[in-house]
Design a protein around this motif. Structure first.
Motif, PDB file in Angstrom:
ATOM      1  N   PHE A 335    -120.784 -35.867  -4.635  1.00  0.00           N
ATOM      2  CA  PHE A 335    -121.017 -35.300  -3.307  1.00  0.00           C
ATOM      3  C   PHE A 335    -122.421 -34.725  -3.188  1.00  0.00           C
ATOM      4  N   GLY A 336    -123.050 -35.001  -2.076  1.00  0.00           N
ATOM      5  CA  GLY A 336    -124.354 -34.458  -1.730  1.00  0.00           C
ATOM      6  C   GLY A 336    -124.510 -34.528  -0.217  1.00  0.00           C
ATOM      7  N   ARG A 337    -125.636 -34.077   0.277  1.00  0.00           N
ATOM      8  CA  ARG A 337    -125.821 -34.040   1.733  1.00  0.00           C
ATOM      9  C   ARG A 337    -125.729 -35.431   2.361  1.00  0.00           C
ATOM     10  N   GLY A 338    -126.120 -36.466   1.618  1.00  0.00           N
ATOM     11  CA  GLY A 338    -126.099 -37.810   2.179  1.00  0.00           C
ATOM     12  C   GLY A 338    -124.881 -38.631   1.805  1.00  0.00           C
ATOM     13  N   THR A 339    -123.862 -38.020   1.221  1.00  0.00           N
ATOM     14  CA  THR A 339    -122.666 -38.760   0.808  1.00  0.00           C
ATOM     15  C   THR A 339    -121.985 -39.374   2.022  1.00  0.00           C
ATOM     16  N   PRO A 340    -121.689 -40.683   2.000  1.00  0.00           N
ATOM     17  CA  PRO A 340    -121.033 -41.325   3.142  1.00  0.00           C
ATOM     18  C   PRO A 340    -119.612 -40.808   3.342  1.00  0.00           C
ATOM     19  N   VAL A 341    -119.163 -40.866   4.584  1.00  0.00           N
ATOM     20  CA  VAL A 341    -117.841 -40.340   4.938  1.00  0.00           C
ATOM     21  C   VAL A 341    -116.739 -41.054   4.166  1.00  0.00           C
ATOM     22  N   TRP A 342    -116.870 -42.392   3.997  1.00  0.00           N
ATOM     23  CA  TRP A 342    -115.798 -43.139   3.340  1.00  0.00           C
ATOM     24  C   TRP A 342    -115.586 -42.678   1.905  1.00  0.00           C
ATOM     25  N   LEU A 343    -116.664 -42.273   1.219  1.00  0.00           N
ATOM     26  CA  LEU A 343    -116.526 -41.806  -0.158  1.00  0.00           C
ATOM     27  C   LEU A 343    -115.854 -40.432  -0.197  1.00  0.00           C
ATOM     28  N   ILE A 344    -116.200 -39.583   0.753  1.00  0.00           N
ATOM     29  CA  ILE A 344    -115.561 -38.264   0.828  1.00  0.00           C
ATOM     30  C   ILE A 344    -114.060 -38.415   1.041  1.00  0.00           C
ATOM     31  N   ILE A 346    -112.154 -40.995   0.238  1.00  0.00           N
ATOM     32  CA  ILE A 346    -111.527 -41.548  -0.969  1.00  0.00           C
ATOM     33  C   ILE A 346    -111.308 -40.449  -2.014  1.00  0.00           C
ATOM     34  N   VAL A 347    -112.327 -39.616  -2.222  1.00  0.00           N
ATOM     35  CA  VAL A 347    -112.216 -38.562  -3.234  1.00  0.00           C
ATOM     36  C   VAL A 347    -111.165 -37.533  -2.823  1.00  0.00           C
ATOM     37  N   THR A 348    -111.159 -37.122  -1.563  1.00  0.00           N
ATOM     38  CA  THR A 348    -110.158 -36.141  -1.132  1.00  0.00           C
ATOM     39  C   THR A 348    -108.750 -36.728  -1.196  1.00  0.00           C
ATOM     40  N   ALA A 349    -108.623 -38.018  -0.930  1.00  0.00           N
ATOM     41  CA  ALA A 349    -107.306 -38.666  -1.050  1.00  0.00           C
ATOM     42  C   ALA A 349    -106.852 -38.680  -2.507  1.00  0.00           C
ATOM     43  N   LEU A 350    -107.799 -38.975  -3.429  1.00  0.00           N
ATOM     44  CA  LEU A 350    -107.460 -38.953  -4.859  1.00  0.00           C
ATOM     45  C   LEU A 350    -107.017 -37.562  -5.295  1.00  0.00           C
ATOM     46  N   LEU A 351    -107.647 -36.530  -4.763  1.00  0.00           N
ATOM     47  CA  LEU A 351    -107.260 -35.163  -5.093  1.00  0.00           C
ATOM     48  C   LEU A 351    -105.932 -34.782  -4.456  1.00  0.00           C
ATOM     49  N   GLY A 352    -105.539 -35.512  -3.404  1.00  0.00           N
ATOM     50  CA  GLY A 352    -104.261 -35.225  -2.751  1.00  0.00           C
ATOM     51  C   GLY A 352    -103.080 -35.898  -3.405  1.00  0.00           C
ATOM     52  N   VAL A 353    -103.313 -37.040  -4.055  1.00  0.00           N
ATOM     53  CA  VAL A 353    -102.223 -37.779  -4.706  1.00  0.00           C
ATOM     54  C   VAL A 353    -101.446 -36.899  -5.697  1.00  0.00           C
ATOM     55  N   PRO A 354    -102.119 -36.126  -6.557  1.00  0.00           N
ATOM     56  CA  PRO A 354    -101.377 -35.307  -7.520  1.00  0.00           C
ATOM     57  C   PRO A 354    -100.451 -34.292  -6.874  1.00  0.00           C
ATOM     58  N   ASN A 355    -100.718 -33.937  -5.619  1.00  0.00           N
ATOM     59  CA  ASN A 355     -99.852 -32.982  -4.941  1.00  0.00           C
ATOM     60  C   ASN A 355     -98.433 -33.518  -4.810  1.00  0.00           C
ATOM     61  N   ALA A 356     -98.283 -34.854  -4.856  1.00  0.00           N
ATOM     62  CA  ALA A 356     -96.949 -35.460  -4.857  1.00  0.00           C
ATOM     63  C   ALA A 356     -96.435 -35.631  -6.281  1.00  0.00           C
ATOM     64  N   PHE A 357     -97.203 -36.320  -7.131  1.00  0.00           N
ATOM     65  CA  PHE A 357     -96.725 -36.672  -8.469  1.00  0.00           C
ATOM     66  C   PHE A 357     -96.582 -35.446  -9.376  1.00  0.00           C
ATOM     67  N   ASN A 358     -97.545 -34.533  -9.340  1.00  0.00           N
ATOM     68  CA  ASN A 358     -97.443 -33.339 -10.180  1.00  0.00           C
ATOM     69  C   ASN A 358     -96.417 -32.351  -9.640  1.00  0.00           C
ATOM     70  N   ASN A 359     -96.473 -32.068  -8.337  1.00  0.00           N
ATOM     71  CA  ASN A 359     -95.556 -31.079  -7.776  1.00  0.00           C
ATOM     72  C   ASN A 359     -94.103 -31.507  -7.920  1.00  0.00           C
ATOM     73  N   LEU A 360     -93.798 -32.752  -7.534  1.00  0.00           N
ATOM     74  CA  LEU A 360     -92.418 -33.214  -7.627  1.00  0.00           C
ATOM     75  C   LEU A 360     -91.999 -33.366  -9.085  1.00  0.00           C
ATOM     76  N   GLY A 361     -92.924 -33.828  -9.943  1.00  0.00           N
ATOM     77  CA  GLY A 361     -92.607 -33.953 -11.356  1.00  0.00           C
ATOM     78  C   GLY A 361     -92.283 -32.614 -11.990  1.00  0.00           C
ATOM     79  N   LEU A 362     -93.101 -31.603 -11.715  1.00  0.00           N
ATOM     80  CA  LEU A 362     -92.867 -30.278 -12.291  1.00  0.00           C
ATOM     81  C   LEU A 362     -91.653 -29.607 -11.658  1.00  0.00           C
TER      82      LEU A 362
END
Length: 439
Positions: A335-344, A346-362
């Motif tokens: 991430f930086g000032r010129g980071t394209p929206v699509w990359l942001i 993708i990264v936020t979606a990747l950080l959201g995936v564990p909210n299902a697999f980790n939370n439900l698993g635990l």
């Protein structure tokens, strides 16, 4: 049940109402933020307390009682004459909404014998994820049309519906009888008091780190912790059974992993929007949309996580979630000032995936490892771990962003998240090597 939405919804909606509340009460932003901190501390204490009450008096009865309290305080909170009254209302609201998760888990354990009720656990996890994800959106809509008072009033119809459904749909799970003296003895009031002092000291100190550590709270936490240990080791019916926890390392591991998961999740959930607005220059609406996948994708991924747990077990789900958390945390380094929206996105979606697999698993691991007789209390401590993680994440953000929010601060937060994620992956791999499922 609508009642399961309330705790996560009320912990997130307040964020968009702080400016209006501060303006109406002329309190200053720092004082107004106690509406968030007080809720977190009260909920961290209230979750195991409500779980203990559910174990003792029956989860259905305690669940309905909690909703009645929420309905009453939500109806009067908009008319608070001062900010102090409003903070007190938030404390009561936190305790009242804390009945949902431990009561639900106790009902599942008592009424759904046999294999783990994956669909029921998934429904609760999805409801919590959805309410946390869309809380600021719902809150923003309510505040823009009806003012900050609406974030309290919206609880009234939700709790009213929840009470009716609970009385007509939830099965009765009998609580034990007993005299008033016996109840007080079994509730372990001294242990509860020591636990409250410990958490107030610990969490209050962690919350103070951003503005400057309040060292006076450290002795309070230490004294409370020592008193708690001495009391619980001698109590006939302890509030927190230290001996059971020491013998049940799997349950302790669940608590520790859940705290780590929430440190990483909330560091991104709070830190990324701040960086988008302050460092990248996006407006509030754009920042909100860019981080929506961080919380919202968990709702979509929940059925996949549930299916994976049924087919491959809890450990595989935790490995998938922790690995995604690691990749997403590393992605923040891009991430930086010129980071394209699509990359942001993708990264936020990747950080959201564990909210299902980790939370439900635990959550599933909790269901499998906690003793049936104390399921409510054990589930409450599980939620306390979540609040501990979220408060620690706020401390990390405050310390690493420092006086200004910039990209170097975000990258430093990212490395903390990477470290935590590596630990979670290592624990998951260790479990897989030992083989089998948690039973």
């Amino acid at each position: 049940m609508p009642g399961t939405l309330l705790n996560a919804l009320n912990s997130s909606m307040i964020a968009v109402a702080l400016v209006g509340i501060e303006r109406d009460f002329h309190s200053g932003v720092a004082t107004a933020t106690w509406l968030i901190s007080a809720f977190y501390i009260a909920a961290a204490v209230g979750q195991p307390l409500m779980g203990k009450l559910a174990d003792r008096f029956g989860p259905r009865r305690v669940f309905v009682s909690g909703l009645v309290v929420v309905l009453a305080v939500s109806a009067v909170a908009p008319f608070a004459p001062g900010l102090g009254y409003l903070i007190a209302a938030r404390v009561v609201l936190a305790v009242g909404t804390s009945v949902a998760f431990p009561s639900a888990m106790a009902i599942f354990r008592a009424c759904l014998p046999g294999p783990t009720p994956q669909s029921a656990l998934g429904s609760v996890a999805a409801a919590n994820s959805a309410s946390a994800a869309f809380g600021p959106v719902i809150g923003g809509f309510l505040v823009s049309f009806w003012g900050w008072q609406a974030i309290f009033l919206v609880n009234v119809p939700i709790t009213a519906i929840g009470i009716v459904l609970a009385l007509t749909r939830l099965p009765k799970v009998a609580g034990d009888g007993g005299s008033g003296h016996g109840v007080l003895r079994e509730m372990d009031v001294p242990g509860i008091g020591a636990f409250v002092l410990t958490l107030i000291g610990l969490l209050g100190f962690l919350l103070s780190l951003e503005q400057g550590p309040n060292w006076l709270l450290v002795p309070l936490a230490v004294v409370g912790g020592v008193a708690l240990a001495l009391r619980e080791l001698r109590a006939t019916t302890p509030f927190i059974d230290f001996r059971m926890l020491a013998a049940n390392r799997a349950l302790l591991s669940v608590y520790g992993q859940f705290a780590l998961v929430n440190i990483v999740f909330y560091a991104s959930f709070f830190g990324v929007p701040m960086w988008l607005e302050e460092a990248r220059g996006d407006d509030t609406r754009t920042a909100g949309l860019l981080v929506l996948p961080l919380a919202g994708v968990a709702v979509l991924a929940m059925p996949l996580a549930s299916r994976l747990i049924r087919r491959a077990g809890v450990r595989t789900s935790l490995l998938v979630g922790s690995s995604a958390l690691l990749v997403g945390s590393l992605g923040l380094q891009l991430f930086g000032r010129g980071t394209p929206v699509w990359l942001i996105v993708i990264v936020t979606a990747l950080l959201g995936v564990p909210n299902a697999f980790n939370n439900l698993g635990l959550q599933t691991a909790l269901y499998q490892t906690a003793p049936r007789a104390v399921m409510g209390t054990a589930s409450g401590l599980f939620q306390t771990s979540r609040y501990l993680g979220s408060i620690l994440s706020a401390s990390v953000i405050g310390l690493l962003f420092g006086a200004s929010v910039d990209t170097s601060g975000l990258h430093a937060i990212s490395w903390v998240m990477v470290t935590m994620s590596v630990v979670l992956v290592a624990v998951s791999l260790g479990r897989l090597r030992r083989g089998g499922q948690i039973r």
